[in-house]
Scaffold this motif. Structure first.
Motif, PDB file in Angstrom:
ATOM      1  N   GLN A 178      44.547 -35.878 -78.057  1.00 53.26           N
ATOM      2  CA  GLN A 178      43.152 -36.216 -78.872  1.00 53.26           C
ATOM      3  C   GLN A 178      43.597 -36.015 -80.203  1.00 53.26           C
ATOM      4  O   GLN A 178      43.255 -37.002 -81.253  1.00 53.26           O
ATOM      5  CB  GLN A 178      42.148 -35.172 -78.488  1.00 53.26           C
ATOM      6  CG  GLN A 178      41.612 -35.323 -77.290  1.00 53.26           C
ATOM      7  CD  GLN A 178      40.579 -34.124 -76.940  1.00 53.26           C
ATOM      8  OE1 GLN A 178      40.050 -33.733 -77.913  1.00 53.26           O
ATOM      9  NE2 GLN A 178      40.200 -33.871 -75.910  1.00 53.26           N
ATOM     10  N   ARG A 179      44.419 -35.160 -80.808  1.00 54.72           N
ATOM     11  CA  ARG A 179      44.781 -34.847 -82.197  1.00 54.72           C
ATOM     12  C   ARG A 179      46.433 -34.285 -82.603  1.00 54.72           C
ATOM     13  O   ARG A 179      46.321 -33.221 -83.071  1.00 54.72           O
ATOM     14  CB  ARG A 179      43.823 -33.636 -82.772  1.00 54.72           C
ATOM     15  CG  ARG A 179      42.348 -34.235 -83.027  1.00 54.72           C
ATOM     16  CD  ARG A 179      41.886 -35.119 -83.883  1.00 54.72           C
ATOM     17  NE  ARG A 179      42.695 -34.671 -85.312  1.00 54.72           N
ATOM     18  CZ  ARG A 179      41.739 -33.809 -86.032  1.00 54.72           C
ATOM     19  NH1 ARG A 179      40.758 -33.330 -85.593  1.00 54.72           N
ATOM     20  NH2 ARG A 179      42.347 -33.251 -87.195  1.00 54.72           N
ATOM     21  N   LEU A 215      38.794 -30.283 -76.706  1.00 62.69           N
ATOM     22  CA  LEU A 215      37.876 -30.706 -77.726  1.00 62.69           C
ATOM     23  C   LEU A 215      37.441 -29.419 -78.518  1.00 62.69           C
ATOM     24  O   LEU A 215      37.343 -29.337 -79.958  1.00 62.69           O
ATOM     25  CB  LEU A 215      36.645 -31.626 -77.275  1.00 62.69           C
ATOM     26  CG  LEU A 215      35.623 -32.069 -78.516  1.00 62.69           C
ATOM     27  CD1 LEU A 215      36.194 -32.828 -79.390  1.00 62.69           C
ATOM     28  CD2 LEU A 215      34.688 -32.851 -77.813  1.00 62.69           C
ATOM     29  N   GLU A 216      37.102 -28.359 -77.974  1.00 59.06           N
ATOM     30  CA  GLU A 216      36.650 -27.223 -78.636  1.00 59.06           C
ATOM     31  C   GLU A 216      37.845 -26.490 -79.093  1.00 59.06           C
ATOM     32  O   GLU A 216      37.547 -26.092 -80.618  1.00 59.06           O
ATOM     33  CB  GLU A 216      36.107 -26.269 -77.655  1.00 59.06           C
ATOM     34  CG  GLU A 216      34.768 -26.654 -76.879  1.00 59.06           C
ATOM     35  CD  GLU A 216      34.371 -25.752 -75.791  1.00 59.06           C
ATOM     36  OE1 GLU A 216      33.182 -25.415 -75.768  1.00 59.06           O
ATOM     37  OE2 GLU A 216      35.288 -25.436 -75.158  1.00 59.06           O
ATOM     38  N   ASP A 246      40.010 -27.214 -86.611  1.00 64.23           N
ATOM     39  CA  ASP A 246      39.478 -27.966 -87.940  1.00 64.23           C
ATOM     40  C   ASP A 246      38.743 -27.056 -88.878  1.00 64.23           C
ATOM     41  O   ASP A 246      38.618 -27.144 -90.035  1.00 64.23           O
ATOM     42  CB  ASP A 246      38.686 -29.069 -87.583  1.00 64.23           C
ATOM     43  CG  ASP A 246      39.482 -30.337 -87.104  1.00 64.23           C
ATOM     44  OD1 ASP A 246      40.487 -30.521 -87.691  1.00 64.23           O
ATOM     45  OD2 ASP A 246      38.828 -31.203 -86.192  1.00 64.23           O
ATOM     46  N   PHE A 247      37.717 -26.241 -88.130  1.00 66.15           N
ATOM     47  CA  PHE A 247      36.952 -25.138 -88.822  1.00 66.15           C
ATOM     48  C   PHE A 247      38.052 -24.177 -89.671  1.00 66.15           C
ATOM     49  O   PHE A 247      37.666 -24.091 -90.733  1.00 66.15           O
ATOM     50  CB  PHE A 247      36.160 -24.633 -87.958  1.00 66.15           C
ATOM     51  CG  PHE A 247      35.127 -23.614 -88.633  1.00 66.15           C
ATOM     52  CD1 PHE A 247      34.046 -23.934 -89.093  1.00 66.15           C
ATOM     53  CD2 PHE A 247      35.517 -22.296 -88.663  1.00 66.15           C
ATOM     54  CE1 PHE A 247      33.233 -22.972 -89.813  1.00 66.15           C
ATOM     55  CE2 PHE A 247      34.752 -21.176 -89.483  1.00 66.15           C
ATOM     56  CZ  PHE A 247      33.599 -21.725 -89.968  1.00 66.15           C
ATOM     57  N   ASN A 304      40.490 -28.309 -80.599  1.00 63.41           N
ATOM     58  CA  ASN A 304      40.650 -28.733 -82.016  1.00 63.41           C
ATOM     59  C   ASN A 304      39.471 -28.525 -82.898  1.00 63.41           C
ATOM     60  O   ASN A 304      39.905 -28.796 -84.025  1.00 63.41           O
ATOM     61  CB  ASN A 304      40.601 -30.321 -81.643  1.00 63.41           C
ATOM     62  CG  ASN A 304      41.759 -30.696 -80.713  1.00 63.41           C
ATOM     63  OD1 ASN A 304      42.944 -29.814 -80.957  1.00 63.41           O
ATOM     64  ND2 ASN A 304      41.946 -31.885 -80.152  1.00 63.41           N
ATOM     65  N   SER A 305      38.035 -28.572 -82.537  1.00 58.36           N
ATOM     66  CA  SER A 305      37.042 -28.304 -83.407  1.00 58.36           C
ATOM     67  C   SER A 305      37.286 -26.832 -83.969  1.00 58.36           C
ATOM     68  O   SER A 305      37.047 -26.775 -85.389  1.00 58.36           O
ATOM     69  CB  SER A 305      35.847 -28.492 -82.543  1.00 58.36           C
ATOM     70  OG  SER A 305      35.775 -29.657 -82.318  1.00 58.36           O
TER      71      SER A 305
END
Length: 220
Positions: A40-41, A2-3, A9-10, A5-6
């Motif tokens: 997840q993505r 999750l980190e 995104d940033f 992918n975040s």
């Protein structure tokens, strides 16, 4: 995952990052994390370079039978698998000959993923270019003073810039398009019954050439 992918995104939102040209690579447990990031993505990733691990969950080769539910993708939902296929995520899996059960699991994963893309209407040529698997023979690791679990090192030292053609020790390089199998000669390795009959292909490109071709859309 999750980190990761975040952060991506940033980066896409704030920096000059091309969202269509992102490859994720993992080593050992990192392959599981990379797989989960893709689960997840899948829209974030063009490709996955798997080194001595799994695309999906960490499972044992003894449970594989060619089905999705008993493959490394067994924990993925049909929606997640559909998203992976719809986004056309490419992969190249590298595993060492006697690296536990990783090679056998990867062989099964390759079959499952290739079949999923075939069912989605992808051609044999598309699958050949976008779904790849290579088995690194044990002699290569010994020559570099490494174990068969050191795939990332061997790939980085040898195959980023040149194709994997030096398959067998003290033998001429294999030509692109040739095939090979594991030797089955390493004493004490107990999973040859699952791995040595699998036929690998010799690809014409190095890892870097493959990635550049993917990003340039040359395999469409």
């Amino acid at each position: 995952a999750l980190e990761i992918n975040s952060v991506l995104d940033f980066a896409i939102e704030n920096w000059n990052v091309d969202p269509d040209k992102i490859l994720i690579t993992g080593n050992s447990q990192g392959t599981i994390i990379g797989s989960d990031a893709i689960r997840q993505r899948p829209d974030l990733y063009a490709a996955f370079l798997e080194c001595n691990g799994n695309f999906g969950a960490n499972i044992q080769v003894t449970q594989t039978d060619g089905s999705i539910e008993n493959s490394s993708f067994g924990g993925w939902t049909l929606k997640e698998l559909g998203a992976l296929v719809d986004n056309g995520v490419s992969c190249w899996m590298f595993n060492g000959e006697t690296d536990g059960t990783n090679a056998g699991v990867a062989q099964d994963t390759y079959r499952v993923l290739a079949d999923l893309y075939a069912q989605a209407g992808k051609s044999e040529k598309w699958i050949y270019n976008h779904v790849r698997i290579s088995g690194l023979q044990s002699w290569k690791f010994k020559a570099w003073g490494e174990t068969d679990h050191s795939v990332t090192k061997v790939v980085a030292w040898n195959y980023l810039e040149k194709p994997y053609t030096d398959v067998y020790a003290n033998a001429a390089p294999l030509a692109p398009g040739s095939t090979y199998k594991f030797t089955g000669l390493e004493e004490g390795y107990r999973y040859y019954a699952f791995t040595k009959e699998f036929t690998y292909s010799v690809y014409p490109e190095s890892v870097a050439e493959w990635v550049k071709a993917l990003f340039a859309g040359e395999y469409e």
